[in-house]
Design an enzyme around this catalytic site. Structure first.
Site, PDB file in Angstrom:
ATOM      1  N   LYS A  11      28.051  10.443  32.170  1.00  0.00           N
ATOM      2  CA  LYS A  11      27.821  11.891  32.135  1.00  0.00           C
ATOM      3  C   LYS A  11      29.083  12.674  32.532  1.00  0.00           C
ATOM      4  CE  LYS A  11      22.835  11.538  32.994  1.00  0.00           C
ATOM      5  NZ  LYS A  11      21.690  12.051  33.814  1.00  0.00           N
ATOM      6  N   TYR A  51      17.385  15.900  25.500  1.00  0.00           N
ATOM      7  CA  TYR A  51      16.479  15.913  26.655  1.00  0.00           C
ATOM      8  C   TYR A  51      15.184  16.688  26.368  1.00  0.00           C
ATOM      9  CZ  TYR A  51      19.833  13.659  29.778  1.00  0.00           C
ATOM     10  OH  TYR A  51      20.668  12.756  30.392  1.00  0.00           O
ATOM     11  N   ASN A 114      24.335  12.973  37.986  1.00  0.00           N
ATOM     12  CA  ASN A 114      24.131  11.633  38.544  1.00  0.00           C
ATOM     13  C   ASN A 114      24.822  10.516  37.752  1.00  0.00           C
ATOM     14  OD1 ASN A 114      22.408  11.676  36.394  1.00  0.00           O
ATOM     15  ND2 ASN A 114      20.566  11.134  37.530  1.00  0.00           N
ATOM     16  N   HIS A 117      23.374   7.839  32.340  1.00  0.00           N
ATOM     17  CA  HIS A 117      22.021   7.774  31.770  1.00  0.00           C
ATOM     18  C   HIS A 117      21.699   6.329  31.415  1.00  0.00           C
ATOM     19  CE1 HIS A 117      18.629   8.788  29.097  1.00  0.00           C
ATOM     20  NE2 HIS A 117      19.126   7.872  28.280  1.00  0.00           N
ATOM     21  N   GLU A 128      17.672   6.990  21.130  1.00  0.00           N
ATOM     22  CA  GLU A 128      18.848   7.594  21.763  1.00  0.00           C
ATOM     23  C   GLU A 128      20.147   7.025  21.186  1.00  0.00           C
ATOM     24  OE1 GLU A 128      16.430   8.520  25.911  1.00  0.00           O
ATOM     25  OE2 GLU A 128      17.958   6.947  25.913  1.00  0.00           O
TER      26      GLU A 128
END
Ligand code: IDP
Ligand code: MG
Length: 139
Positions: A11, A51, A114, A117, A128
């Site tokens: 990320k 998302y 965070n 993913h 995805e």
């Protein structure tokens, strides 16, 4: 039977902090083979699509802003029991709750930023992966 592939993306916080190499090294040392990988960036709209499952959650707007704030590194990975083993490697969503030695414990800044993913099911791993890479069955 569990699939042997999963999808991940490093990320914007982790790419921006220069942790792409360290995280990729951990992934490979844990036994995952990189099948596809690139550096790219999501528009706000594409982040919203990725998302979409979270669109009713209170953090959805913040999440889409954050995920389109800088470059990301999506990858398709291969290993026995890939989805489950990769979730173990990255640790809990909230880095404060992530186990010692996990990627999120080591590199995540917050519950939102965070670091990484990991797909939560074989079906989502396929969806995805296809979101970022075409004709993945040929890889
Ligand atoms: P996961 O990434 O561990 O599967 P999900 O519940 O699927 O966690 O949430 C997707 C992403 O949304 C998280 O990785 C994180 O970036 C963000 N997120 C989840 N919960 C919160 C929250 O309570 N506040 C802010 N962001 C959150
Ligand atoms: Mg999830």
């Amino acid at each position: 039977m569990p699939s042997n592939r999963t999808f991940t993306m490093i990320k914007p916080d982790a790419v921006g902090a220069g942790n792409t190499g360290a995280i990729t090294k951990m992934i490979e040392e844990a036994g995952f083979k990189i099948i596809a990988m690139k550096l790219t960036r999501l528009s706000r709209e594409r982040a919203g699509q990725f998302y979409a499952v979270h669109r009713e959650r209170p953090f959805y707007g913040e999440l889409c802003e954050y995920m389109s704030s800088g470059p990301i590194v999506p990858m398709i990975l291969e290993k026995d029991n890939a989805v489950e083993d990769f979730r173990t490697l990255i640790g809990a969503t909230n880095p404060q709750e992530a186990a010692e030695g996990t990627i999120r414990k080591l590199f995540a800044e917050s519950i939102s930023a965070n670091a990484i993913h990991g797909s939560d099911s074989d079906e989502n791993a396929r969806i995805e992966g296809s979101f970022f890479f075409s004709q993945t069955e040929q890889y």
